[in-house]
Scaffold this motif. Structure first.
Motif, PDB file in Angstrom:
ATOM      1  N   UNK A  85       0.808  -1.306   0.120  1.00  0.00           N
ATOM      2  CA  UNK A  85      -0.082   0.037   0.047  1.00  0.00           C
ATOM      3  C   UNK A  85       0.904   1.308  -0.016  1.00  0.00           C
ATOM      4  N   UNK A  86       1.901   1.221   0.903  1.00  0.00           N
ATOM      5  CA  UNK A  86       2.788   2.354   0.891  1.00  0.00           C
ATOM      6  C   UNK A  86       3.613   2.560  -0.394  1.00  0.00           C
ATOM      7  N   UNK A  87       3.999   1.438  -1.162  1.00  0.00           N
ATOM      8  CA  UNK A  87       4.737   1.655  -2.341  1.00  0.00           C
ATOM      9  C   UNK A  87       3.812   1.954  -3.520  1.00  0.00           C
ATOM     10  N   UNK A  88       2.474   1.696  -3.637  1.00  0.00           N
ATOM     11  CA  UNK A  88       1.740   2.128  -4.247  1.00  0.00           C
ATOM     12  C   UNK A  88       1.206   3.657  -4.234  1.00  0.00           C
ATOM     13  N   UNK A  89       1.115   4.135  -3.002  1.00  0.00           N
ATOM     14  CA  UNK A  89       0.709   5.447  -2.401  1.00  0.00           C
ATOM     15  C   UNK A  89       1.964   6.394  -2.925  1.00  0.00           C
ATOM     16  N   UNK A  90       2.909   5.938  -2.701  1.00  0.00           N
ATOM     17  CA  UNK A  90       4.108   7.073  -3.006  1.00  0.00           C
ATOM     18  C   UNK A  90       4.201   7.304  -4.226  1.00  0.00           C
ATOM     19  N   UNK A  91       3.799   6.365  -5.450  1.00  0.00           N
ATOM     20  CA  UNK A  91       3.894   6.655  -6.672  1.00  0.00           C
ATOM     21  C   UNK A  91       2.711   7.393  -7.350  1.00  0.00           C
ATOM     22  N   UNK A  92       1.495   6.938  -6.393  1.00  0.00           N
ATOM     23  CA  UNK A  92       0.397   7.906  -6.780  1.00  0.00           C
ATOM     24  C   UNK A  92       0.441   9.360  -6.314  1.00  0.00           C
ATOM     25  N   UNK A  93       1.221   9.576  -5.168  1.00  0.00           N
ATOM     26  CA  UNK A  93       1.496  10.875  -5.003  1.00  0.00           C
ATOM     27  C   UNK A  93       2.257  11.687  -6.177  1.00  0.00           C
ATOM     28  N   UNK A  94       3.373  10.798  -6.441  1.00  0.00           N
ATOM     29  CA  UNK A  94       4.092  11.554  -7.456  1.00  0.00           C
ATOM     30  C   UNK A  94       3.432  11.719  -8.727  1.00  0.00           C
ATOM     31  N   UNK A  95       2.448  10.723  -9.091  1.00  0.00           N
ATOM     32  CA  UNK A  95       1.356  11.254 -10.420  1.00  0.00           C
ATOM     33  C   UNK A  95       0.454  12.406 -10.014  1.00  0.00           C
ATOM     34  N   UNK A  96      -0.073  12.570  -8.930  1.00  0.00           N
ATOM     35  CA  UNK A  96      -1.026  13.403  -8.847  1.00  0.00           C
ATOM     36  C   UNK A  96      -0.506  14.959  -8.519  1.00  0.00           C
ATOM     37  N   UNK A  97       0.531  14.826  -7.826  1.00  0.00           N
ATOM     38  CA  UNK A  97       1.087  16.091  -7.452  1.00  0.00           C
ATOM     39  C   UNK A  97       2.426  16.797  -8.185  1.00  0.00           C
ATOM     40  N   UNK A 136       4.186  21.296 -13.827  1.00  0.00           N
ATOM     41  CA  UNK A 136       5.390  21.290 -13.212  1.00  0.00           C
ATOM     42  C   UNK A 136       5.913  19.992 -12.928  1.00  0.00           C
ATOM     43  N   UNK A 137       7.275  19.718 -13.735  1.00  0.00           N
ATOM     44  CA  UNK A 137       7.770  18.601 -13.095  1.00  0.00           C
ATOM     45  C   UNK A 137       8.078  18.317 -11.360  1.00  0.00           C
ATOM     46  N   UNK A 138       8.413  17.295 -10.983  1.00  0.00           N
ATOM     47  CA  UNK A 138       8.487  17.135  -9.460  1.00  0.00           C
ATOM     48  C   UNK A 138       9.813  17.940  -9.141  1.00  0.00           C
ATOM     49  N   UNK A 139       9.936  18.457  -7.848  1.00  0.00           N
ATOM     50  CA  UNK A 139      11.149  18.893  -7.475  1.00  0.00           C
ATOM     51  C   UNK A 139      12.238  17.711  -7.147  1.00  0.00           C
ATOM     52  N   UNK A 140      13.439  17.960  -7.031  1.00  0.00           N
ATOM     53  CA  UNK A 140      14.349  16.806  -6.574  1.00  0.00           C
ATOM     54  C   UNK A 140      13.977  16.407  -5.127  1.00  0.00           C
ATOM     55  N   UNK A 141      13.801  17.226  -4.226  1.00  0.00           N
ATOM     56  CA  UNK A 141      13.436  16.764  -2.940  1.00  0.00           C
ATOM     57  C   UNK A 141      12.037  15.945  -2.885  1.00  0.00           C
ATOM     58  N   UNK A 142      11.188  16.322  -3.560  1.00  0.00           N
ATOM     59  CA  UNK A 142       9.762  15.568  -3.642  1.00  0.00           C
ATOM     60  C   UNK A 142       9.956  14.277  -4.310  1.00  0.00           C
ATOM     61  N   UNK A 143      10.833  14.273  -5.510  1.00  0.00           N
ATOM     62  CA  UNK A 143      10.940  13.165  -6.008  1.00  0.00           C
ATOM     63  C   UNK A 143      11.972  12.108  -5.009  1.00  0.00           C
ATOM     64  N   UNK A 144      13.043  12.580  -4.235  1.00  0.00           N
ATOM     65  CA  UNK A 144      13.582  11.968  -3.306  1.00  0.00           C
ATOM     66  C   UNK A 144      12.629  11.305  -2.285  1.00  0.00           C
ATOM     67  N   UNK A 145      11.939  12.036  -1.712  1.00  0.00           N
ATOM     68  CA  UNK A 145      10.876  11.588  -0.529  1.00  0.00           C
ATOM     69  C   UNK A 145       9.833  10.617  -1.048  1.00  0.00           C
ATOM     70  N   UNK A 146       9.411  10.801  -2.458  1.00  0.00           N
ATOM     71  CA  UNK A 146       8.555   9.758  -2.786  1.00  0.00           C
ATOM     72  C   UNK A 146       9.235   8.419  -3.016  1.00  0.00           C
TER      73      UNK A 146
END
Length: 225
Positions: A85-97, A136-146
């Motif tokens: 669930x956490x694995x899927x949620x992290x990628x969904x966050x990257x997709x939606x934000x 806007x593409x993800x920032x490096x900190x957000x990509x790292x956190x995801x």
């Protein structure tokens, strides 16, 4: 009686190993290439790779927690589902934000960030697109956190899979000892061999968004099992 891995009640075990291999294959090229397309520095690239693999150093902790703190009456199954669930949620966050489209990536590489609004209009006109068709593409900190969250869920589920196999291996008769684990690892490496080249082709053809969609959807597919 020997454990039959591919019986309906046990099918989640080889499916988990197959999923681990698939996600390793999909995430490898994405983690190595996408930061480059975001103009990440060498230090940032190293940080992203380190954060993604950091949770693997806590595998012993994950096992200790599941041994001593059962969740919903289960010591393995609940934690495995939580991990996926956490694995899927992290990628969904990257997709939606953030915008993972090829257009957003090209726009990000087309000039200085200070001129982003003007560049967005100019880029949209050059591509004959609306400015609302990409963000806007993800920032490096957000990509790292995801990717850190992705790695945490991934390794949590992986540890639970290993624990289940270790427990079921005790039921194997002497003449087939080790067959269970070798079958599971064969599923894992099969998934890795299939996903790694496919990930490169998908990324080159459809962009990073298609890869992340797969990385978000695949963990959810194991829930019905």
């Amino acid at each position: 009686r020997a454990v039959q891995l591919f019986r309906l009640e046990n099918i989640a075990v080889p499916a988990c190993y197959l999923l681990v291999g698939l996600l390793q294959g999909l995430s490898g090229p994405f983690t190595n290439v996408y930061p480059l397309d975001l103009n990440a520095s060498e230090a940032q690239q190293a940080t992203i790779s380190s954060l993604k693999s950091l949770p693997s150093t806590f595998k012993l902790v994950f096992g200790f927690i599941s041994d001593n703190f059962p969740m919903m009456g289960y010591r393995r199954k609940s934690y495995m589902l939580l991990g996926w669930f956490v694995t899927s949620l992290s990628m969904l966050a990257l997709l939606f934000f953030s915008d993972l489209s090829k257009e957003a990536m090209e726009l990000n590489n087309s000039g200085d960030i200070e001129d982003y609004a003007d560049r967005r209009v100019q880029f949209a006109n050059a591509k004959d697109l609306s400015t609302t068709s990409f963000g806007t593409p993800p920032t490096i900190p957000f990509l790292s956190f995801s990717l850190l969250l992705f790695g945490t869920g991934f390794w949590l589920a992986d540890v639970m899979g290993d624990s289940i196999v270790a427990e079921k291996a005790k039921l194997e008769p002497e003449f087939s000892r080790g067959h269970l684990q070798s079958t599971c690892y064969a599923c894992r490496f099969f998934g890795l061999m299939i996903a790694a080249p496919c990930s490169t082709v998908i990324y080159s053809t459809y962009g990073p968004k298609a890869v992340v969609v797969l990385m978000a959807a695949l963990p959810a597919s194991i829930v019905p099992l």
